[in-house]
Design a protein around this motif. Structure first.
Motif, PDB file in Angstrom:
ATOM      1  N   UNK A   1       0.588  -7.895  41.276  1.00  0.00           N
ATOM      2  CA  UNK A   1       0.672  -7.307  39.905  1.00  0.00           C
ATOM      3  C   UNK A   1      -0.001  -7.949  38.831  1.00  0.00           C
ATOM      4  N   UNK A   2      -0.721  -7.216  37.997  1.00  0.00           N
ATOM      5  CA  UNK A   2      -1.379  -7.945  36.643  1.00  0.00           C
ATOM      6  C   UNK A   2      -0.173  -7.971  35.731  1.00  0.00           C
ATOM      7  N   UNK A   3       0.634  -6.828  35.779  1.00  0.00           N
ATOM      8  CA  UNK A   3       1.770  -7.088  34.594  1.00  0.00           C
ATOM      9  C   UNK A   3       3.307  -6.457  35.307  1.00  0.00           C
ATOM     10  N   UNK A   4       4.062  -7.281  34.807  1.00  0.00           N
ATOM     11  CA  UNK A   4       5.635  -6.905  35.374  1.00  0.00           C
ATOM     12  C   UNK A   4       6.188  -6.038  34.491  1.00  0.00           C
ATOM     13  N   UNK A   5       5.984  -6.040  33.224  1.00  0.00           N
ATOM     14  CA  UNK A   5       6.689  -5.108  32.250  1.00  0.00           C
ATOM     15  C   UNK A   5       5.721  -4.850  31.262  1.00  0.00           C
ATOM     16  N   UNK A   6       5.586  -3.566  31.158  1.00  0.00           N
ATOM     17  CA  UNK A   6       4.545  -2.696  30.364  1.00  0.00           C
ATOM     18  C   UNK A   6       5.418  -1.903  29.376  1.00  0.00           C
ATOM     19  N   UNK A   7       4.523  -1.637  28.091  1.00  0.00           N
ATOM     20  CA  UNK A   7       4.619  -0.924  27.155  1.00  0.00           C
ATOM     21  C   UNK A   7       3.741   0.182  27.028  1.00  0.00           C
ATOM     22  N   UNK A   8       3.950   1.479  27.542  1.00  0.00           N
ATOM     23  CA  UNK A   8       3.031   2.421  27.411  1.00  0.00           C
ATOM     24  C   UNK A   8       3.098   3.217  26.079  1.00  0.00           C
ATOM     25  N   UNK A 119      18.376  -2.207  30.925  1.00  0.00           N
ATOM     26  CA  UNK A 119      18.022  -1.027  31.454  1.00  0.00           C
ATOM     27  C   UNK A 119      16.792  -1.126  32.370  1.00  0.00           C
ATOM     28  N   UNK A 120      15.594  -1.905  31.730  1.00  0.00           N
ATOM     29  CA  UNK A 120      14.254  -2.418  32.421  1.00  0.00           C
ATOM     30  C   UNK A 120      14.613  -3.253  33.583  1.00  0.00           C
ATOM     31  N   UNK A 121      15.448  -4.124  33.477  1.00  0.00           N
ATOM     32  CA  UNK A 121      15.929  -5.089  34.576  1.00  0.00           C
ATOM     33  C   UNK A 121      16.460  -4.183  35.806  1.00  0.00           C
ATOM     34  N   UNK A 122      17.124  -3.203  35.486  1.00  0.00           N
ATOM     35  CA  UNK A 122      17.770  -2.342  36.378  1.00  0.00           C
ATOM     36  C   UNK A 122      16.995  -1.334  37.070  1.00  0.00           C
ATOM     37  N   UNK A 123      15.586  -1.510  36.421  1.00  0.00           N
ATOM     38  CA  UNK A 123      14.720  -0.426  37.105  1.00  0.00           C
ATOM     39  C   UNK A 123      14.547   1.051  36.596  1.00  0.00           C
ATOM     40  N   UNK A 124      15.239   0.861  35.307  1.00  0.00           N
ATOM     41  CA  UNK A 124      15.199   2.255  34.892  1.00  0.00           C
ATOM     42  C   UNK A 124      14.010   2.307  33.704  1.00  0.00           C
ATOM     43  N   UNK A 146       8.706  -2.612  19.536  1.00  0.00           N
ATOM     44  CA  UNK A 146       9.380  -2.788  20.649  1.00  0.00           C
ATOM     45  C   UNK A 146       8.871  -3.661  21.936  1.00  0.00           C
ATOM     46  N   UNK A 147       7.491  -3.390  22.108  1.00  0.00           N
ATOM     47  CA  UNK A 147       7.040  -4.312  23.080  1.00  0.00           C
ATOM     48  C   UNK A 147       7.427  -5.906  22.898  1.00  0.00           C
ATOM     49  N   UNK A 148       7.449  -6.269  21.748  1.00  0.00           N
ATOM     50  CA  UNK A 148       7.723  -7.686  21.350  1.00  0.00           C
ATOM     51  C   UNK A 148       9.098  -8.114  21.511  1.00  0.00           C
ATOM     52  N   UNK A 149      10.213  -6.944  21.071  1.00  0.00           N
ATOM     53  CA  UNK A 149      11.610  -7.155  21.438  1.00  0.00           C
ATOM     54  C   UNK A 149      12.052  -6.898  22.888  1.00  0.00           C
ATOM     55  N   UNK A 150      11.216  -6.268  23.746  1.00  0.00           N
ATOM     56  CA  UNK A 150      11.604  -6.273  25.181  1.00  0.00           C
ATOM     57  C   UNK A 150      10.912  -7.187  26.009  1.00  0.00           C
ATOM     58  N   UNK A 151      10.026  -7.882  25.213  1.00  0.00           N
ATOM     59  CA  UNK A 151       9.257  -9.083  25.938  1.00  0.00           C
ATOM     60  C   UNK A 151       8.265  -8.324  27.009  1.00  0.00           C
ATOM     61  N   UNK A 152       7.656  -7.282  26.902  1.00  0.00           N
ATOM     62  CA  UNK A 152       6.626  -6.627  27.578  1.00  0.00           C
ATOM     63  C   UNK A 152       5.401  -7.600  27.484  1.00  0.00           C
TER      64      UNK A 152
END
Length: 235
Positions: A1-8, A119-124, A146-152
């Motif tokens: 995967x190119x990205x593990x965590x994204x902010x859409x 929440x993100x770590x739990x797959x939500x 928010x992207x910075x805060x959740x380390x997207x």
């Protein structure tokens, strides 16, 4: 995967579809299915959506409403859209959490950074509504913050054009689409990506931005999996 965590980041106007205002159920369903395909790849997803299909704070001044009051009205519009997206996602079996910059416990949780990350770590799928809770800040700024805060890993800005062009492609047929740009190139050439507050936040914190066409089926999945070049990367 190119990205593990994204902010859409989605615009409120995109939800109108072919209507003049409001929420188009077909467009909502399309977005839910696009997000579901990416979710099935194991990607952690956060979403910020605008409220321009319902109300904009900048409209307030033209109608004689105080700008601050109007901005709060715009924040409430984003919560309506966020609830619509949440409902569409849950209809397809996805687990979600709606977090708000303004306290309204009856419909969403208050934004707490550590809770959002958990929440993100739990797959939500985490949907951020009501902006950052303060007037004079756009939903683009919310997306960057928010992207910075959740380390997207990246901010994906879904629009109705397939990237950044040298000119408006709807007006200038000779406009050239860029595959990659640096933050400095965007500033020097005055390309309109986000408002400057949002853009500078990403630049200073090394969060890349990809502008892409969210309305083309499969684009989001292709982008996230990295199977082909989609949109314009600003980094």
């Amino acid at each position: 995967m190119s990205y593990k965590r994204i902010l859409l980041k989605l615009s409120g106007e995109a939800l109108m579809g072919d209507q003049n205002y409001g929420i188009d159920s077909k467009r909502l369903e399309q977005y839910a299915l696009e997000i579901q395909r990416v979710k099935e790849q194991g990607v952690e997803i956060a979403i910020v959506i605008g409220g321009g299909n319902i109300y904009r704070g900048v409209q307030a001044e033209a109608s004689g409403i105080d700008r601050v009051q109007g901005d709060y009205m715009g924040m409430l519009a984003t919560v309506i859209n966020a609830m619509a997206i949440q409902s569409a996602l849950e209809k397809h079996g996805m687990y979600t959490r709606l977090m708000s910059g303004i306290k309204m416990e009856a419909v969403c949780e208050p934004f707490i950074r550590r809770r959002a990350v958990r929440h993100l770590e739990k797959g939500r799928i985490v949907i951020f509504g009501a902006g950052i809770g303060n007037p004079y800040f756009t939903t683009d700024s919310t997306a960057s913050l928010r992207a910075i805060e959740v380390e997207a890993d990246v901010v994906l800005k879904g629009t109705r054009v397939d990237g950044v062009y040298s000119a408006d492609p709807e007006k200038d047929p000779s406009a050239v689409r860029f595959e990659k740009l640096s933050f400095d190139e965007v500033i020097q050439n005055g390309y309109s990506i986000m408002d400057m507050t949002a853009f500078t936040l990403c630049q200073e914190n090394n969060v890349p931005i990809i502008v892409f066409d969210m309305n083309k089926p499969g684009n989001l999945e292709r982008l996230v999996t990295g199977e082909e070049q989609v949109g314009t990367l600003i980094s």
